[in-house]
Every structure is written in C-alpha cells, then in structure tokens.
Design a protein around this motif. Sequence first.
Motif, PDB file in Angstrom:
ATOM      1  N   ALA A  26       0.711  -1.068   0.030  1.00 45.93           N
ATOM      2  CA  ALA A  26       0.069   0.092  -0.047  1.00 45.93           C
ATOM      3  C   ALA A  26       0.800   1.138   0.062  1.00 45.93           C
ATOM      4  CB  ALA A  26      -0.929   0.237   1.064  1.00 45.93           C
ATOM      5  N   VAL A  27       1.901   1.206   0.578  1.00 45.60           N
ATOM      6  CA  VAL A  27       2.917   2.415   0.809  1.00 45.60           C
ATOM      7  C   VAL A  27       3.593   2.418  -0.529  1.00 45.60           C
ATOM      8  CG1 VAL A  27       5.084   1.193   1.635  1.00 45.60           C
ATOM      9  CG2 VAL A  27       4.486   3.436   2.196  1.00 45.60           C
ATOM     10  N   GLU A  28       3.648   1.284  -1.417  1.00 46.08           N
ATOM     11  CA  GLU A  28       4.563   1.485  -2.807  1.00 46.08           C
ATOM     12  C   GLU A  28       3.912   2.333  -3.507  1.00 46.08           C
ATOM     13  OE1 GLU A  28       6.932  -2.129  -3.844  1.00 46.08           O
ATOM     14  OE2 GLU A  28       5.076  -2.767  -3.265  1.00 46.08           O
ATOM     15  N   LEU A 121       1.441   5.358   7.031  1.00 44.35           N
ATOM     16  CA  LEU A 121       0.309   5.661   5.840  1.00 44.35           C
ATOM     17  C   LEU A 121      -0.899   6.156   6.586  1.00 44.35           C
ATOM     18  CD1 LEU A 121      -0.309   5.060   2.758  1.00 44.35           C
ATOM     19  CD2 LEU A 121      -1.119   2.774   3.588  1.00 44.35           C
ATOM     20  N   ASN A 122      -1.520   7.035   6.069  1.00 44.64           N
ATOM     21  CA  ASN A 122      -2.569   7.724   6.809  1.00 44.64           C
ATOM     22  C   ASN A 122      -3.946   7.060   6.383  1.00 44.64           C
ATOM     23  OD1 ASN A 122      -0.880   9.521   8.223  1.00 44.64           O
ATOM     24  ND2 ASN A 122      -1.095  10.913   6.519  1.00 44.64           N
ATOM     25  N   GLU A 123      -5.068   7.353   7.317  1.00 43.72           N
ATOM     26  CA  GLU A 123      -6.199   6.749   7.176  1.00 43.72           C
ATOM     27  C   GLU A 123      -6.525   6.920   5.425  1.00 43.72           C
ATOM     28  OE1 GLU A 123      -9.410   4.651   8.424  1.00 43.72           O
ATOM     29  OE2 GLU A 123      -7.826   4.990   9.809  1.00 43.72           O
ATOM     30  N   GLY A 124      -7.104   5.650   5.127  1.00 44.03           N
ATOM     31  CA  GLY A 124      -7.675   5.852   3.419  1.00 44.03           C
ATOM     32  C   GLY A 124      -6.638   5.734   2.543  1.00 44.03           C
ATOM     33  N   GLY A 125      -5.336   5.805   2.855  1.00 46.32           N
ATOM     34  CA  GLY A 125      -3.965   5.310   2.209  1.00 46.32           C
ATOM     35  C   GLY A 125      -3.682   6.573   1.040  1.00 46.32           C
ATOM     36  N   ARG A 141      11.298  16.672  12.098  1.00 49.80           N
ATOM     37  CA  ARG A 141      10.317  17.460  11.330  1.00 49.80           C
ATOM     38  C   ARG A 141       9.537  16.390  10.345  1.00 49.80           C
ATOM     39  NH1 ARG A 141      13.625  20.757   7.572  1.00 49.80           N
ATOM     40  NH2 ARG A 141      12.604  20.196   5.667  1.00 49.80           N
ATOM     41  N   SER A 142       8.403  16.774  10.242  1.00 51.20           N
ATOM     42  CA  SER A 142       7.542  15.839   9.413  1.00 51.20           C
ATOM     43  C   SER A 142       6.960  16.671   8.422  1.00 51.20           C
ATOM     44  CB  SER A 142       6.197  15.350  10.248  1.00 51.20           C
ATOM     45  OG  SER A 142       6.665  14.624  11.333  1.00 51.20           O
ATOM     46  N   GLN A 143       6.664  15.734   7.176  1.00 48.00           N
ATOM     47  CA  GLN A 143       6.033  16.265   5.850  1.00 48.00           C
ATOM     48  C   GLN A 143       4.971  15.432   5.877  1.00 48.00           C
ATOM     49  OE1 GLN A 143       8.767  16.171   2.880  1.00 48.00           O
ATOM     50  NE2 GLN A 143       9.746  18.230   3.273  1.00 48.00           N
ATOM     51  N   THR A 144       3.782  15.693   5.059  1.00 50.75           N
ATOM     52  CA  THR A 144       2.821  14.960   4.722  1.00 50.75           C
ATOM     53  C   THR A 144       2.801  14.887   3.237  1.00 50.75           C
ATOM     54  OG1 THR A 144       1.351  15.386   6.737  1.00 50.75           O
ATOM     55  CG2 THR A 144       0.117  14.620   4.692  1.00 50.75           C
ATOM     56  N   TRP A 145       2.890  13.867   2.494  1.00 49.24           N
ATOM     57  CA  TRP A 145       3.080  13.556   1.075  1.00 49.24           C
ATOM     58  C   TRP A 145       1.329  13.071   0.733  1.00 49.24           C
ATOM     59  CZ3 TRP A 145       7.976  10.160   0.504  1.00 49.24           C
ATOM     60  CH2 TRP A 145       9.092  10.968   1.046  1.00 49.24           C
ATOM     61  N   GLU A 146       1.124  13.401  -0.529  1.00 46.22           N
ATOM     62  CA  GLU A 146      -0.021  13.060  -1.183  1.00 46.22           C
ATOM     63  C   GLU A 146       0.282  11.823  -2.170  1.00 46.22           C
ATOM     64  OE1 GLU A 146      -1.403  16.555  -2.879  1.00 46.22           O
ATOM     65  OE2 GLU A 146      -1.862  17.637  -1.122  1.00 46.22           O
ATOM     66  N   ARG A 147      -0.510  10.797  -2.314  1.00 44.22           N
ATOM     67  CA  ARG A 147      -0.617   9.946  -3.359  1.00 44.22           C
ATOM     68  C   ARG A 147      -0.603  10.623  -4.812  1.00 44.22           C
ATOM     69  NH1 ARG A 147       0.024   4.773  -3.208  1.00 44.22           N
ATOM     70  NH2 ARG A 147      -1.049   4.452  -1.046  1.00 44.22           N
ATOM     71  N   TYR A 148       0.140  10.213  -5.514  1.00 44.85           N
ATOM     72  CA  TYR A 148       0.316  10.842  -7.045  1.00 44.85           C
ATOM     73  C   TYR A 148      -0.635   9.873  -7.721  1.00 44.85           C
ATOM     74  CZ  TYR A 148       1.859  12.015 -11.510  1.00 44.85           C
ATOM     75  OH  TYR A 148       1.701  12.383 -12.985  1.00 44.85           O
ATOM     76  N   THR A 149      -1.647  10.680  -8.492  1.00 45.48           N
ATOM     77  CA  THR A 149      -2.568   9.784  -9.452  1.00 45.48           C
ATOM     78  C   THR A 149      -2.331  10.857 -10.752  1.00 45.48           C
ATOM     79  OG1 THR A 149      -4.397  10.918  -8.659  1.00 45.48           O
ATOM     80  CG2 THR A 149      -4.002   8.554  -7.988  1.00 45.48           C
ATOM     81  N   PRO A 150      -1.762  10.213 -11.756  1.00 44.56           N
ATOM     82  CA  PRO A 150      -1.609  10.943 -13.318  1.00 44.56           C
ATOM     83  C   PRO A 150      -2.848  11.274 -13.695  1.00 44.56           C
ATOM     84  CG  PRO A 150      -1.016   8.550 -13.422  1.00 44.56           C
ATOM     85  CD  PRO A 150      -1.341   8.844 -11.988  1.00 44.56           C
TER      86      PRO A 150
END
Length: 150
Positions: A26-28, A121-125, A141-150
Amino acid sequence: MRHLPHLRLFLLLLTALSSAFSHAAAVEGNWITIDDRDGSRKSIVQLEVDNTGELSGTITELLRKEAKGSLCEKCPDDFKDKPLKGLTFMWGLTREAEGEWAGGSILDPKTGKIYKAKLELNEGGNSLTVRGFIGISLFGRSQTWERYTP
C-alpha cells in the motif's frame, strides 16, 4: 462436508496473507512531496519495497521550475553532485506495523544532511506522514505527502 472446516481455515489463511502483502504494498507507488514550510509541491517520488522487505524512495520528477536539472551540491560522499532527479534519498526502512515503516534513513538534498526516518500511511491510504529526525523522533520534522495519480 468433512472438508468444510479445512476449506474455511484455508480461506482464512489466504485472506490473512493477502492482507499482509497488500498493506506492505500500500505504501508503494508514487507520492507528491509537500514542503512543510510553505505547502508547495516539490517533487514526485517513487517508493518501492525490495525483495528483502526494505523500503526506499527515489525522486522521479522535480515539480518546481527552478529545481529542474539541480544537483545535490551539499550532499555527502556518494550523493555529492548527483542529479536530484533519479536520486534515491530514502532507504533501509522496514515494516514495523500495518502502514508503519521505520529504521531507515532519509537525505535532505537541500542541506545535505542525513536523518533517521519513519513513515506512516494515513487513514484511507492517500497521504503519508514522513518524519526525519536526529536521535529520537521527538527531535525532527514531518511532512505529509499525497498519493500521486496521473
């Protein structure tokens, strides 16, 4: 009918195994990195789990115009003066729990510093909290990344 309990056990085990593999996977994938200071999108990174179960991250695209073609000028040793695009900047993370990875390292190409890393991985993935720290997680320090969808 005698085989019904065996079939149920087999299906239960199969479900558990597929669940374990899907959470690891899921994290991949591709993620958009978000600058924790100004909220802008910085890059697209690809996270992959290798055959030993270790997670790594590679920069596949730089989103800021001024960053395109940049080199890792302040980076140490083998990272020194390597192009940011294609750079593996996170490595060695192992799965700690469902959706949680730790024990690895992350390179900040801007400063050239290497930190301990963990991610969740946050709720909903669809988002990922990535934390770089020194010593213990409290100092980081933390960053929040967003899943990339082309």
